[in-house]
Write a protein that holds these residues in place. Sequence first.
Motif, mmCIF file in Angstrom:
data_model
loop_
_atom_site.group_PDB
_atom_site.id
_atom_site.type_symbol
_atom_site.label_atom_id
_atom_site.label_comp_id
_atom_site.label_asym_id
_atom_site.label_seq_id
_atom_site.Cartn_x
_atom_site.Cartn_y
_atom_site.Cartn_z
ATOM 1 N N GLU A 310 73.264 -8.294 20.449
ATOM 2 C CA GLU A 310 72.223 -8.815 19.547
ATOM 3 C C GLU A 310 72.784 -9.928 18.654
ATOM 4 O OE1 GLU A 310 69.171 -8.745 19.661
ATOM 5 O OE2 GLU A 310 68.165 -8.486 17.747
ATOM 6 N N ARG A 360 64.544 -10.707 13.582
ATOM 7 C CA ARG A 360 64.959 -9.358 13.168
ATOM 8 C C ARG A 360 66.172 -8.934 13.980
ATOM 9 N NH1 ARG A 360 63.749 -3.997 12.107
ATOM 10 N NH2 ARG A 360 63.405 -3.225 14.204
ATOM 11 N N ASP A 362 67.905 -6.440 15.826
ATOM 12 C CA ASP A 362 67.421 -5.188 16.402
ATOM 13 C C ASP A 362 68.191 -4.874 17.690
ATOM 14 O OD1 ASP A 362 65.999 -3.088 17.395
ATOM 15 O OD2 ASP A 362 64.159 -4.227 17.807
ATOM 16 N N ASP A 364 68.400 -2.356 19.412
ATOM 17 C CA ASP A 364 67.690 -1.535 20.394
ATOM 18 C C ASP A 364 66.672 -2.330 21.209
ATOM 19 O OD1 ASP A 364 69.244 0.560 19.785
ATOM 20 O OD2 ASP A 364 67.776 1.611 18.542
ATOM 21 N N ARG A 365 66.487 -3.613 20.884
ATOM 22 C CA ARG A 365 65.601 -4.414 21.752
ATOM 23 C C ARG A 365 66.189 -4.467 23.173
ATOM 24 N NH1 ARG A 365 63.654 -9.070 19.847
ATOM 25 N NH2 ARG A 365 64.576 -9.006 17.771
#
Length: 445
Positions: A310, A360, A362, A364-365
């Motif tokens: 990320e 953002r 994130d 977990d995307r």
Amino acid sequence: MITRIPTAANRLPLIGHGVQLARRRTEFLASLTEVGEIVEINMAGMPAYVLTDPDLVWRVLVSESHNYLRGRMFDKMTEVLGDGLATISGEAHRDTRRILQSTFHKRQIAAYGPVMSSIAADVAESWRAGQVIEIDDAMNDLTARVVNGILFSSDLGAAAADAIQRRLPVVMRGMLTRTLIPGAWQLLPLPANIRYRRSIEQMDSAIDAAIAAYRSSGADYSDMLTTLLSLKDETGNPMSDQWIHDQVITVAVGGIETTSAALSWCLRYIGTRPDLEQELHEELDAVLGDRPVELGHVMALKFLGRVVQEVLRMHAVAVFMRRTIGPTQLGSYKLPASAEIIVSPYTMHRSARWFPEHGRFDPDRWLRSETQNLPKGAFIPFSAGHTKCIADNFAVLEITLALAEICRRWRLRPVPGQAVREVTTGATRPNRLTMRPELRSPVTE
Ligand code: HEM
């Protein structure tokens, strides 16, 4: 059908989009995804075309790459890198990449693992609870030590390692500014220009001295410089000192700032988001227990892997370039000969179309379906095709080992009141990142 190429807004006479490129580079580049699939900008009088569409990126880098050479940015880098792998095109690139491939082969990278984790452990052990640490500098130091440790394990390379560590940041700053803001100012005897030239000279002469010393010693130091000295060209002759020099400096330029920027951003997110920190600590405890991190742990550090991925999305390299060889059809667009093309991983990764809530952080995307079916060309932190970063696995391994080693010992807390912004040189790094370590739990070895 030929589609007209739109121009970015607010172009000024003479300087074009120079103000946006100098002051708000990343915001400007990210905003272009709203303008078109390919957008014309003007770099102080010189037109350039920024790609924002994954299919066009893939054509330029991979499926139609024969229509392009490296662009203006690489011409500028040649002043520093000579004929290093990262600047050359065509057959010369293919031959050099083939010769160098063995130095970045998976087996070879695994052998670098212990150097990476022992340097990270050394850095983490040197910190004291409550001490104020300039994390961006500390990470630059760490990655410079890793690259230098892998290049030169003998004292014969110590002066070269020192010159790279101290002089490279000056050179990196100068190089991108010279590319994006062309002009005769570069020839003036300004203090910044003098510092830039001097830094290049100091690095060059220290690297030349290390190569000469290694050659005359003839010993095997089991490091990358020994390997480079042992390589042969297609006619069976050893590579020239100049060729070796250019590859050494290319590895230093390619490998220090990029990884240190990613490390700094990771530590910032982990230190400011308790939810991320807790998940990471649980993973580190489960995988490592009380043991120092080793190569064998890396595959199991899945959450940490997503954090790294990320960061590579959000703070990607801002710009690299290509140039059309002749008049070129790119998708439904027509480009003139010698057109400068900007590929911006940063821009691609800030597209709301492929990365919802792209601003953002994130991790977990990367578990969700939206990222499982990304078009080729949408996620390109290491580029793609025949010029894809030769050290992508090396970089991810180094970042993962260093974060595991640091985060198993310390919680890093940002010093309050500091506004952290992105600055772009070779990498997209934080302007400054000051944090205090708090001891997590006693570490037994
Ligand atoms: C997070 C870390 C890194 C990122 C984001 C990164 C990114 C990139 C990108 C985008 C390119 C391709 C440019 C193009 O297509 O023209 C590239 C090429 C290259 N990188 Fe990396 N890099 C990283 C780490 C490293 C490391 C650690 C090294 C060396 C130890 C390295 C050495 C190189 C070299 C030699 C090339 C030229 C490859 C070629 O043209 O064949 N990079 N890198």
